[in-house]
Design a protein around this motif. Sequence first.
Motif, PDB file in Angstrom:
ATOM      1  N   TRP A 124      -8.245   1.685 -11.049  1.00  0.00           N
ATOM      2  CA  TRP A 124      -6.967   1.136 -11.639  1.00  0.00           C
ATOM      3  C   TRP A 124      -5.886   1.430 -10.608  1.00  0.00           C
ATOM      4  O   TRP A 124      -5.167   2.532 -10.696  1.00  0.00           O
ATOM      5  N   ARG A 125      -5.859   0.600  -9.618  1.00  0.00           N
ATOM      6  CA  ARG A 125      -4.898   0.687  -8.535  1.00  0.00           C
ATOM      7  C   ARG A 125      -4.044  -0.341  -8.628  1.00  0.00           C
ATOM      8  O   ARG A 125      -4.127  -1.245  -9.463  1.00  0.00           O
ATOM      9  N   ALA A 126      -2.977  -0.551  -7.640  1.00  0.00           N
ATOM     10  CA  ALA A 126      -2.270  -1.603  -7.083  1.00  0.00           C
ATOM     11  C   ALA A 126      -1.499  -2.068  -8.400  1.00  0.00           C
ATOM     12  O   ALA A 126      -0.979  -1.458  -8.894  1.00  0.00           O
ATOM     13  N   LYS A 127      -1.902  -3.306  -8.662  1.00  0.00           N
ATOM     14  CA  LYS A 127      -0.764  -3.792  -9.781  1.00  0.00           C
ATOM     15  C   LYS A 127      -1.049  -3.353 -11.222  1.00  0.00           C
ATOM     16  O   LYS A 127       0.010  -3.147 -11.784  1.00  0.00           O
ATOM     17  N   ARG A 128      -2.371  -3.099 -11.318  1.00  0.00           N
ATOM     18  CA  ARG A 128      -2.795  -2.216 -12.838  1.00  0.00           C
ATOM     19  C   ARG A 128      -2.050  -1.145 -12.844  1.00  0.00           C
ATOM     20  O   ARG A 128      -1.169  -0.656 -13.982  1.00  0.00           O
TER      21      ARG A 128
ATOM     22  N   ASP B 197       0.681  -1.188   0.081  1.00  0.00           N
ATOM     23  CA  ASP B 197       0.066  -0.061  -0.001  1.00  0.00           C
ATOM     24  C   ASP B 197       0.688   1.329  -0.081  1.00  0.00           C
ATOM     25  O   ASP B 197       0.645   2.341  -0.589  1.00  0.00           O
TER      26      ASP B 197
END
Lengths: 269, 452
Positions: A235-239, A171
Amino acid sequence: MAEHLSFLTMGLYFGGTLLFLAFLLHRSEVLVKVAVFVAGAGFLAHTAALGMAMVSTGQVPIMTFQDAMSFFSWGLVLVFLVVGLKRGLQVLGAFILPLAFLSLVSATLAPAEAHTIAPVFQTVWVHVTLSILGTIGFAVAFVAGLMYLMQERLLKSKQFNVLNFKLPPLDVLDRLNQRSILFGFPLMTLGILTGAVSAQLTIGSYLSWNPEQVWALITWVFYFVVLMGRVTVGWRAKRAAYLTIVGFAGVILTFVGILMKSPQAITQL
Amino acid sequence: MNIIVLGLNHRTAPVELRELLAIPDSRMGEALARLRAYPGVKEAMFLGTCNRVEVYAVVEKGEWGFRKLEDFLVAIHFSLSSEDLLPHLYRYSDAEAIAHLFRVSASLDSMVVGEPQILGQVKAAYELALTHRSSGVILNKVVKKAISVGKSVRTNTRIGEYAVSVSYAAVELAKKVFSSLKQQVVLLVGAGEMGKLAAQHLVNHGVKEVLLTTRNHHRALTLAERFQGQAVPYEQLRSTLPKADIVICATGAPHFVITKDDIEAAVHQRRNRPIFLIDITVPRNIDPAVKDVDNAFVFDIDDLKAHVWHNQDERLKEAAIAEKLVKEEVGSMVAWVRGLEATPTIMALRKKAEDIKKTELEKTFNRLGELSEKDRGAIEGLASAIVNKLLHGPLVTLKAEAQSQNGFAFIEVARRFFELHERELHAQDIQSQESEVSDEFSEESHSQKDLQ
């Protein structure tokens, strides 16, 4: 003197890079203090070199490709020192310092006289400075994305090794990614706008549709979509990590475009 | 007089049966009063946890006492009959009962050996017994000792590390996804011991909210009280998943409770915010294919074990050290309890008086030199008369009071007044007792190894 300082800077960034990489791969926590110290010393030498150049020319030293790269590299290290030390993310150094070092090296490899931006307009340096600051934001987002993917891969494959231990929580990296783009995107937008205004004032058109301008626009639209995607459809994290890595590739292509450009093209800007 | 324990635990009885025997604290006073009302039951304590239900009692006659305790257990729940209950019960008396309590308190009898909660549960059970005045001299001493043995095992061995280390690993891993747990919502699915431990560990780190769900909603409510969380009906598990940042699954169900589809849907609803799942049970409750879902991180018990260095041999070694510690303490406790019976105390008192009389007489005779047979007889008579008259009152009272409710207290006081030490007086008895106990232990530790 200025040349000595740049070599010293380069040497210290290189040393810092090695120390940070060693820190990343060893359990020991002692190395990081030395690494931060070396990076800090490099930053001071770098600042002194930039200051001297500024005093001798009377303007921000960003009008040659070398200067621009040097300024980019200086800004990156500054961001690292501020964010890394304030947030306890010293490990960022292991990614940012190599990038800063490579930028400096690439600057010296380019032929000196070829890429001077002609001071066709007094305020063109505003366009360049803003674009470089925006790029620094995208570069940090790229680093955060890279670190995110590494940590994600380690957690998914359940490899609880030293790298997993040293890399920050997911995070934190996602937030760093988001904030870097939030920092870089407005600056890049202003950079592009001032560039367009300069072009309008000098050659009478906002856009001349040359490849690096097109690339810059595509990159801008890309980051815009990335930002919007995060806010609207998550569209957070891995993307987000993947997208910012792709986006930074676009930024590098734009740089290469500028590098490839003949001096005439720049004067024609 | 015997100390006895009658009970069942996670090894002998299914959870459905253990649940029926739970007595809420609010009704404990009534229950303990009912226990004490059985004639011949002098002291009693009720130990109820999710893994065990045990009644400890001091009774006049062991066999008879066990029957009364059986009646008591059957009467706890209307749907129970003695046929349901009897096959699941174990019975220990005297040295075995004390050893059992010590092992329970030291967490050697727990489902997760070394888990830290049992000690607190023994303390709570003891405090309830104290509040409702159902314990007396013997249980007070034995249970207090059990608690101190439990503490000493925790501090002197590394037995607690395993249970803690797995929960610790869960927290450490969670912190690789979420830098701070303060903003995270934890969902505990099921009520397995390890799951509760992990949840407790997370709660100790200060999570934002705890949601709980178990197939039996009543249990979820109880757990919710403990974690100050919110119980969610089990049917709403799927719709609750998106709310949870951290999911701990410990249901004991033999199939997957959370599937890949569930997590895909949850991550989608969470708009790709990562979800962290811990599957702490064997067989697994979360489909391992969940690992293929982006932004979902699932770890099972083996992953957690791999995260912290953990050695099975080491653990068995620590358990063996703990067993030894317990065994040592059992010996001296048994000796003390034996001493509390009236007959040996009276005999010990007589013997002590007789010994004093003899030594004093000898001293006097030596000092006086040549004495006639008659004089010697007179002096001996005088000494005997003093001793007997002095002892007469205490002995009569002791015999009479030993039968009363406070008999053990009387005997204990008498032993202290006359400085009667159980160790010296029962040396032989104790030795034979200890060897019995040690046989028992080696058998149990073998069977434990088999289980593992």
